[in-house]
Design an enzyme around this catalytic site. Structure first.
Site, PDB file in Angstrom:
ATOM      1  N   LYS A 172      -0.282  -7.223   4.704  1.00 34.35           N
ATOM      2  CA  LYS A 172       0.344  -7.882   5.843  1.00 34.35           C
ATOM      3  C   LYS A 172      -0.387  -9.155   6.256  1.00 34.35           C
ATOM      4  O   LYS A 172       0.254 -10.122   6.656  1.00 34.35           O
ATOM      5  CB  LYS A 172       0.474  -6.907   7.011  1.00 34.35           C
ATOM      6  CG  LYS A 172       1.660  -5.997   6.758  1.00 34.35           C
ATOM      7  CD  LYS A 172       1.924  -4.999   7.832  1.00 34.35           C
ATOM      8  CE  LYS A 172       3.207  -4.253   7.480  1.00 34.35           C
ATOM      9  NZ  LYS A 172       3.144  -2.827   7.756  1.00 34.35           N
ATOM     10  N   LYS A 222       8.880  -3.430  -4.939  1.00 31.03           N
ATOM     11  CA  LYS A 222       9.765  -2.403  -4.377  1.00 31.03           C
ATOM     12  C   LYS A 222      10.877  -3.033  -3.545  1.00 31.03           C
ATOM     13  O   LYS A 222      10.773  -4.190  -3.125  1.00 31.03           O
ATOM     14  CB  LYS A 222       8.941  -1.448  -3.503  1.00 31.03           C
ATOM     15  CG  LYS A 222       8.297  -2.129  -2.310  1.00 31.03           C
ATOM     16  CD  LYS A 222       7.628  -1.142  -1.364  1.00 31.03           C
ATOM     17  CE  LYS A 222       7.013  -1.922  -0.211  1.00 31.03           C
ATOM     18  NZ  LYS A 222       6.386  -1.113   0.808  1.00 31.03           N
ATOM     19  N   LYS A 279      12.780  -4.788   3.052  1.00 35.68           N
ATOM     20  CA  LYS A 279      13.492  -5.720   3.934  1.00 35.68           C
ATOM     21  C   LYS A 279      12.759  -7.053   4.050  1.00 35.68           C
ATOM     22  O   LYS A 279      13.365  -8.099   4.217  1.00 35.68           O
ATOM     23  CB  LYS A 279      13.615  -5.148   5.356  1.00 35.68           C
ATOM     24  CG  LYS A 279      14.019  -3.702   5.400  1.00 35.68           C
ATOM     25  CD  LYS A 279      13.931  -3.102   6.802  1.00 35.68           C
ATOM     26  CE  LYS A 279      13.021  -1.887   6.844  1.00 35.68           C
ATOM     27  NZ  LYS A 279      13.418  -0.813   7.736  1.00 35.68           N
TER      28      LYS A 279
HETATM   29  P1  TYM Z   1       8.979   2.042   6.687  1.00 36.78           P
HETATM   30  O1  TYM Z   1       9.746   1.878   7.933  1.00 36.78           O
HETATM   31  O2  TYM Z   1       8.451   0.840   5.992  1.00 36.78           O
HETATM   32  O3  TYM Z   1       9.823   2.839   5.614  1.00 36.78           O
HETATM   33  C1  TYM Z   1      10.456   4.067   5.963  1.00 36.78           C
HETATM   34  C2  TYM Z   1      10.376   5.052   4.803  1.00 36.78           C
HETATM   35  O4  TYM Z   1      11.027   4.523   3.657  1.00 36.78           O
HETATM   36  C3  TYM Z   1      10.156   4.572   2.548  1.00 36.78           C
HETATM   37  N1  TYM Z   1      10.419   3.406   1.681  1.00 36.78           N
HETATM   38  C4  TYM Z   1      10.543   3.471   0.350  1.00 36.78           C
HETATM   39  N2  TYM Z   1      10.462   4.520  -0.490  1.00 36.78           N
HETATM   40  C5  TYM Z   1      10.681   4.259  -1.804  1.00 36.78           C
HETATM   41  N3  TYM Z   1      10.955   3.018  -2.292  1.00 36.78           N
HETATM   42  C6  TYM Z   1      11.043   1.950  -1.472  1.00 36.78           C
HETATM   43  N4  TYM Z   1      11.349   0.747  -1.961  1.00 36.78           N
HETATM   44  C7  TYM Z   1      10.810   2.151  -0.085  1.00 36.78           C
HETATM   45  N5  TYM Z   1      10.828   1.333   1.000  1.00 36.78           N
HETATM   46  C8  TYM Z   1      10.563   2.118   2.068  1.00 36.78           C
HETATM   47  C9  TYM Z   1       8.760   4.540   3.130  1.00 36.78           C
HETATM   48  O5  TYM Z   1       7.815   5.078   2.245  1.00 36.78           O
HETATM   49  C10 TYM Z   1       8.937   5.377   4.368  1.00 36.78           C
HETATM   50  O6  TYM Z   1       8.850   6.745   4.057  1.00 36.78           O
HETATM   51  N6  TYM Z   1       4.578   3.552   8.411  1.00 36.78           N
HETATM   52  C11 TYM Z   1       5.916   3.983   8.121  1.00 36.78           C
HETATM   53  C12 TYM Z   1       6.668   4.530   9.337  1.00 36.78           C
HETATM   54  C13 TYM Z   1       5.905   5.600  10.036  1.00 36.78           C
HETATM   55  C14 TYM Z   1       5.715   6.942   9.612  1.00 36.78           C
HETATM   56  C15 TYM Z   1       4.941   7.549  10.631  1.00 36.78           C
HETATM   57  C16 TYM Z   1       6.108   7.660   8.490  1.00 36.78           C
HETATM   58  C17 TYM Z   1       5.293   5.467  11.242  1.00 36.78           C
HETATM   59  N7  TYM Z   1       4.700   6.626  11.602  1.00 36.78           N
HETATM   60  C18 TYM Z   1       4.561   8.888  10.540  1.00 36.78           C
HETATM   61  C19 TYM Z   1       5.728   9.006   8.403  1.00 36.78           C
HETATM   62  C20 TYM Z   1       4.961   9.602   9.425  1.00 36.78           C
HETATM   63  C21 TYM Z   1       6.694   2.784   7.609  1.00 36.78           C
HETATM   64  O7  TYM Z   1       6.375   1.675   7.891  1.00 36.78           O
HETATM   65  O8  TYM Z   1       7.798   3.099   6.918  1.00 36.78           O
END
Ligand code: TYM
Length: 332
Positions: free
Chosen positions: A111, A194, A197
């Site tokens: 980031k 990957k 967004k």
């Molecule tokens: P975030 O919002 O970036 O993504 C949400 C979920 O989608 C999965 N993901 C993917 N999996 C496979 N391939 C991809 N291209 C891909 N893009 C996104 C992410 O692995 C995630 O599971 N930090 C987390 C949100 C969060 C969270 C938590 C998750 C906050 N607190 C507690 C679990 C438990 C995040 O930014 O995900």
């Protein structure tokens, strides 16, 4: 029943990466586990959304959770900021989270590389907030994509450290979970990396994309001029197309195009057409439910309110014990 927690940041519409990395597991897990699925609006504040955008995106993720089949009767669906106990636990965990380990986090490094003008403390302490999300319900399983694995390791470190510090066997260890053997990484359409967004709309297929948009995006996906020898190893962009196909198409379809590739007879145009149609078949029912549910304000409000109550009940239990362990005693 084991406890499960996971969340998604409301930074946009959900894409196939979110679905196959996370949400499809949420839907399957809901009947076998005690599940908490939330919308991580506090986490999304690191990128400074406007108040109007923030609410719109939170609402959108709620609609999409429901449209994908998460059942609010079976699970607890809630908005993170509706549960202030999470922020309280985040504060306590930050007291024992060290600058060095936070700076070493791969997502933090990524980031600051992507956005060197906005290196705020919220970004640095993103993993402690995530640990608070998980530990607040004392969860053991966390359905997430491959990109979140390191955050789970940090969560275990923070929980174990708290246990040692207060000489209590309080927080259990939690692990990233997927029904498939390995954690999932869904590739994007731009040839590398990957689906995400932050790399723009052209890289993602959203659950709410119409058939015309899906056809257009897939037609523009990066490929190359074709294999130059039989049975050659696939370059990343081509492997990504095959990986996407494995997700939405039948094994026979994948084997068909794989065979053509190995014989140097593949026409990417045909493969992309097939891929787009299979994506459309997959996403159409979800897209239709998204459109339906978006109109139902009353229902959405009920779900969010009911979820917040249930989530707070669990969170308050944990926070009460945490306060006690830390040594905040009530005067009497
Ligand atoms: P975030 O919002 O970036 O993504 C949400 C979920 O989608 C999965 N993901 C993917 N999996 C496979 N391939 C991809 N291209 C891909 N893009 C996104 C992410 O692995 C995630 O599971 N930090 C987390 C949100 C969060 C969270 C938590 C998750 C906050 N607190 C507690 C679990 C438990 C995040 O930014 O995900």
């Amino acid at each position: 029943k084991e406890t499960v927690v996971s969340g998604i940041r409301p930074t946009g519409k959900l894409h196939l990466g979110n679905y196959f990395g996370a949400v499809t597991n949420f839907v399957k897990m809901q009947y076998d586990y005690n599940c908490y699925f939330f919308i991580a609006d506090l986490h999304s504040l690191t990128t400074h959304p406007t108040p109007g955008d923030l609410h719109g995106y939170v609402r959108h993720v709620l609609v999409e959770y429901l449209a994908c089949g998460i059942n609010p009767e079976e699970t607890t669906i809630y908005v993170q900021s509706d549960v202030p106990e999470v922020s309280e636990l985040y504060l306590y965990l930050n007291m024992n989270a060290y600058l060095g380990e936070l700076e070493r986090s791969a997502s933090f490094k990524e980031k600051i590389r992507a956005n060197p003008d906005n290196v705020n403390a919220g970004l640095l302490t993103y993993p402690t907030l995530m640990a608070a999300d998980i530990l607040i319900h004392r969860a053991t399983k966390v359905p997430v994509g491959k990109d979140q694995e390191q955050h789970l390791e940090m969560t275990r470190n923070f929980g174990n450290r708290f246990n040692r510090m207060y000489n209590a066997d309080f927080f259990p260890e939690s692990f990233a979970f997927n029904y498939a053997e390995n954690l999932v990484k869904v590739p994007g359409l731009e040839g590398k990396g990957k689906m995400s967004k932050s790399d723009g709309d052209g890289n993602c297929i959203y659950l709410s994309d119409s058939p015309e948009i899906i056809r257009k995006k897939v037609a523009r996906a990066v490929s190359d001029s074709g294999p130059t020898e039989e049975n050659q190893e696939k370059p990343e962009a081509i492997q990504n197309l095959f990986d996407l196909m494995k997700i939405v198409s039948t094994p026979d379809t994948v084997a068909h195009f794989d065979g053509l590739y190995n014989k140097m007879q593949i026409r990417y145009g045909d493969m992309k057409k097939q891929l787009a149609e299979d994506m459309i078949i997959f996403n159409s029912p979800i897209r239709e439910r998204i459109e339906e549910l978006s109109k139902d304000d009353l229902y959405l409000r009920q779900v969010a309110k009911h979820g917040a109550l249930k989530a707070r009940e669990s969170a308050q239990k944990t926070i009460k014990e945490v306060r006690n362990l830390i040594g905040f005693k009530v005067f009497n």
